[in-house]
Design a protein around this motif. Structure first.
Motif, short mmCIF file in Angstrom:
data_model
loop_
_atom_site.label_atom_id
_atom_site.label_comp_id
_atom_site.label_asym_id
_atom_site.label_seq_id
_atom_site.Cartn_x
_atom_site.Cartn_y
_atom_site.Cartn_z
N LEU A 96 0.83 -1.20 0.00
CA LEU A 96 0.00 0.00 0.00
C LEU A 96 0.87 1.25 0.00
O LEU A 96 0.60 2.21 -0.75
CB LEU A 96 -0.94 -0.01 1.21
CG LEU A 96 -1.91 1.16 1.34
CD1 LEU A 96 -2.84 1.22 0.13
CD2 LEU A 96 -2.70 1.05 2.62
N ASP A 97 1.92 1.26 0.80
CA ASP A 97 2.85 2.39 0.83
C ASP A 97 3.50 2.59 -0.55
O ASP A 97 3.60 3.72 -1.04
CB ASP A 97 3.94 2.18 1.89
CG ASP A 97 3.42 2.32 3.31
OD1 ASP A 97 2.31 2.86 3.49
OD2 ASP A 97 4.13 1.86 4.23
N GLN A 98 3.92 1.49 -1.17
CA GLN A 98 4.53 1.59 -2.50
C GLN A 98 3.53 2.14 -3.51
O GLN A 98 3.88 2.97 -4.35
CB GLN A 98 5.03 0.22 -2.96
CG GLN A 98 6.25 -0.27 -2.21
CD GLN A 98 6.63 -1.70 -2.58
OE1 GLN A 98 5.94 -2.35 -3.34
NE2 GLN A 98 7.75 -2.17 -2.02
N GLN A 99 2.29 1.68 -3.43
CA GLN A 99 1.27 2.16 -4.36
C GLN A 99 1.03 3.65 -4.17
O GLN A 99 0.91 4.41 -5.14
CB GLN A 99 -0.04 1.39 -4.16
CG GLN A 99 -1.13 1.82 -5.11
CD GLN A 99 -2.45 1.12 -4.83
OE1 GLN A 99 -2.60 0.45 -3.81
NE2 GLN A 99 -3.40 1.27 -5.73
N GLN A 100 0.98 4.10 -2.92
CA GLN A 100 0.77 5.52 -2.66
C GLN A 100 1.94 6.36 -3.18
O GLN A 100 1.74 7.43 -3.75
CB GLN A 100 0.56 5.75 -1.16
CG GLN A 100 -0.78 5.25 -0.66
CD GLN A 100 -0.92 5.35 0.86
OE1 GLN A 100 0.07 5.49 1.58
NE2 GLN A 100 -2.16 5.25 1.33
N GLN A 101 3.16 5.86 -3.00
CA GLN A 101 4.33 6.58 -3.50
C GLN A 101 4.32 6.64 -5.02
O GLN A 101 4.64 7.68 -5.61
CB GLN A 101 5.62 5.91 -3.00
CG GLN A 101 5.86 6.10 -1.52
CD GLN A 101 7.07 5.31 -1.01
OE1 GLN A 101 7.76 4.66 -1.79
NE2 GLN A 101 7.30 5.35 0.29
N LEU A 102 3.95 5.54 -5.64
CA LEU A 102 3.87 5.51 -7.11
C LEU A 102 2.79 6.47 -7.61
O LEU A 102 3.01 7.21 -8.58
CB LEU A 102 3.57 4.08 -7.58
CG LEU A 102 3.55 3.85 -9.08
CD1 LEU A 102 4.90 4.21 -9.69
CD2 LEU A 102 3.22 2.40 -9.38
N ASN A 103 1.65 6.49 -6.96
CA ASN A 103 0.59 7.43 -7.34
C ASN A 103 1.05 8.88 -7.17
O ASN A 103 0.78 9.73 -8.03
CB ASN A 103 -0.68 7.21 -6.51
CG ASN A 103 -1.49 6.03 -6.98
OD1 ASN A 103 -1.33 5.56 -8.10
ND2 ASN A 103 -2.37 5.54 -6.11
N LEU A 104 1.74 9.18 -6.09
CA LEU A 104 2.25 10.52 -5.86
C LEU A 104 3.25 10.91 -6.94
O LEU A 104 3.20 12.01 -7.49
CB LEU A 104 2.88 10.60 -4.47
CG LEU A 104 3.43 11.96 -4.04
CD1 LEU A 104 2.30 13.00 -4.02
CD2 LEU A 104 4.08 11.86 -2.68
#
Length: 124
Positions: A96-104
């Motif tokens: 989830l953290d990786q997905q949020q960073q990728l989205n950002l």
């Protein structure tokens, strides 16, 4: 002289359990009742009660220890399952953290591209 209560106390059971045992032991070993209906215990009748109680209660102890062993094994299984679930939760949190960073990161790139297109007079 022995009484129902004294025998029950010694065996750590209820008076009712002693009455049940008296009914279970052979008739020749059972205590006799006096005129008032109270039991007169002989040494043999008390021994018969104790022998019967010990023979019946011994397997129960084994069953209880088997039950305790089974419960401990179940507890260990549950602990292992909880540990596995916690590891899964940790992995999902990382994803989830990786997905949020990728989205950002993607949003920043999009803003850059949109910013350069609006600032570029040729594209207008």
């Amino acid at each position: 002289m022995e009484t129902i209560s004294s025998i029950a106390k010694r065996l750590n059971v209820t008076n009712g359990r002693i009455y049940q045992i008296i009914k279970e032991i052979p008739a020749d070993k059972q205590p006799k009742k006096d005129a008032k209906g109270k039991y007169n215990f002989t040494k043999e009748s008390v021994e018969a009660i104790e022998i019967y109680y010990n023979s019946v209660s011994s397997p129960k102890t084994d069953n209880e220890s088997d039950l305790v062993k089974q419960l401990r094994a179940d507890l260990e299984d549950a602990k292992a399952e909880i540990k596995a679930k916690n590891n899964q939760i940790d992995k999902f949190q990382q994803l989830l953290d990786q997905q949020q960073q990728l989205n950002l990161s993607t949003n920043r790139q999009n803003e850059k591209l949109l910013g350069t297109t609006t600032n570029n007079p040729l594209s207008q």
